[in-house]
Scaffold this active site. Structure first.
Site, PDB file in Angstrom:
ATOM      1  N   ASP A   5       0.825  -1.196   0.000  1.00  0.00           N
ATOM      2  CA  ASP A   5       0.000   0.000   0.000  1.00  0.00           C
ATOM      3  C   ASP A   5       0.863   1.252   0.000  1.00  0.00           C
ATOM      4  OD1 ASP A   5      -2.298   1.419  -0.069  1.00  0.00           O
ATOM      5  OD2 ASP A   5      -3.150   0.588   1.769  1.00  0.00           O
ATOM      6  N   GLU A   6       0.216   2.390   0.142  1.00  0.00           N
ATOM      7  CA  GLU A   6       0.908   3.667   0.002  1.00  0.00           C
ATOM      8  C   GLU A   6       1.338   4.248   1.334  1.00  0.00           C
ATOM      9  OE1 GLU A   6      -3.204   6.249  -0.081  1.00  0.00           O
ATOM     10  OE2 GLU A   6      -2.418   5.338  -1.891  1.00  0.00           O
TER      11      GLU A   6
END
Length: 259
Positions: A5-6
């Site tokens: 994810d970010e």
């Protein structure tokens, strides 16, 4: 490939516009050298603008919003879907008023958006397209979950192979828990089929765990209970309810004599 994810980092204090591209190159090289993974990077004047920028040249690319004016000019004629937080249901409702692009959304006053979507959502819709939606980057936030998942280059229908992948992921997650001296109480299986339907199945334990065997046994149990419907495109393990101890908090019921 592995999907992560970010995250956001604040670079304003130690970087200047004239060396942004050099920073991006060094950052991407560092990520690849230490993880073997490529990444997409977005740079902006806010978290929202950076998020949008990071999505523009995937995979393994980058995009820079030089300032608010650049951001506003870029998004003006784009579809509403480019904005994080404007989901399908919101777009469908706005579509009833022929609002399908950012430029159309400018026509609605803030008070009307608040009436239709409530104060928080209405203000967000009004502010975000004007580049005035800001939120702080919380560098002190405690980690609430750990996750690892993989998207296969070709779909897989072999249960043994899928369980072997779950074992590999359990080992990697266990090492991360060990390193940070943490325990997890909830183990969640994530699976996505070739038709893109995605399911999750969580198992919450009485005590925190961190060994790969315990993680694997929990996710394997969920996997075997799942009624597998199709070839698998993605599979992953996510850990949550993170604690620093695996001590069990007894209740009065636990202390009652067993009959």
């Amino acid at each position: 490939f592995t999907s992560i994810d970010e995250g956001y980092i604040e670079i304003t204090e130690f970087i200047k516009n004239d060396n942004l591209k050099r920073f991006i190159k060094k950052f991407k090289n560092y990520i690849y050298k230490n993880t073997g993974l490529t990444c997409s990077i977005g740079i902006g004047f806010s978290k929202i603008s950076a998020k949008i920028a990071s999505d523009l040249n995937k995979p393994n690319g980058y995009f820079i919003f030089k300032n608010r004016e650049h951001f506003l000019e870029y998004i003006y004629d784009k579809n509403l879907s480019i904005i994080p937080g404007i989901g399908k249901k919101t777009r469908e409702l706005l579509g009833l008023f022929n609002i399908r692009k950012i430029s159309d959304l400018y026509k609605i006053e803030k008070i009307e958006l608040i009436k239709k979507f409530g104060e928080n959502r209405g203000e967000y819709l009004y502010n975000v397209i004007r580049g005035i939606q800001f939120s702080e980057i919380d560098n002190k936030r405690k980690r609430q979950s750990y996750g690892h998942e993989i998207t296969f280059s070709q779909t897989i229908n072999d249960s043994v192979e899928l369980e072997n992948e779950l074992r590999r992921q359990s080992i990697k997650l266990s090492k991360r828990l060990e390193k940070e001296e943490k325990y997890a109480k909830t183990v969640t299986l994530k699976i996505r089929y070739s038709n893109f339907e995605t399911y999750t199945k969580a198992k919450t334990l009485k005590t925190g765990i961190k060994s790969w065997e315990e993680i694997f046994n929990a996710v394997k149990e969920s996997f075997r209970k799942l009624n597998k419907k199709d070839d698998v495109r993605l599979i992953g393990v996510h850990l949550s309810s993170i604690t620093k101890s695996n001590v069990v908090q007894l209740t009065f019921d636990d202390m009652k004599p067993k009959k």
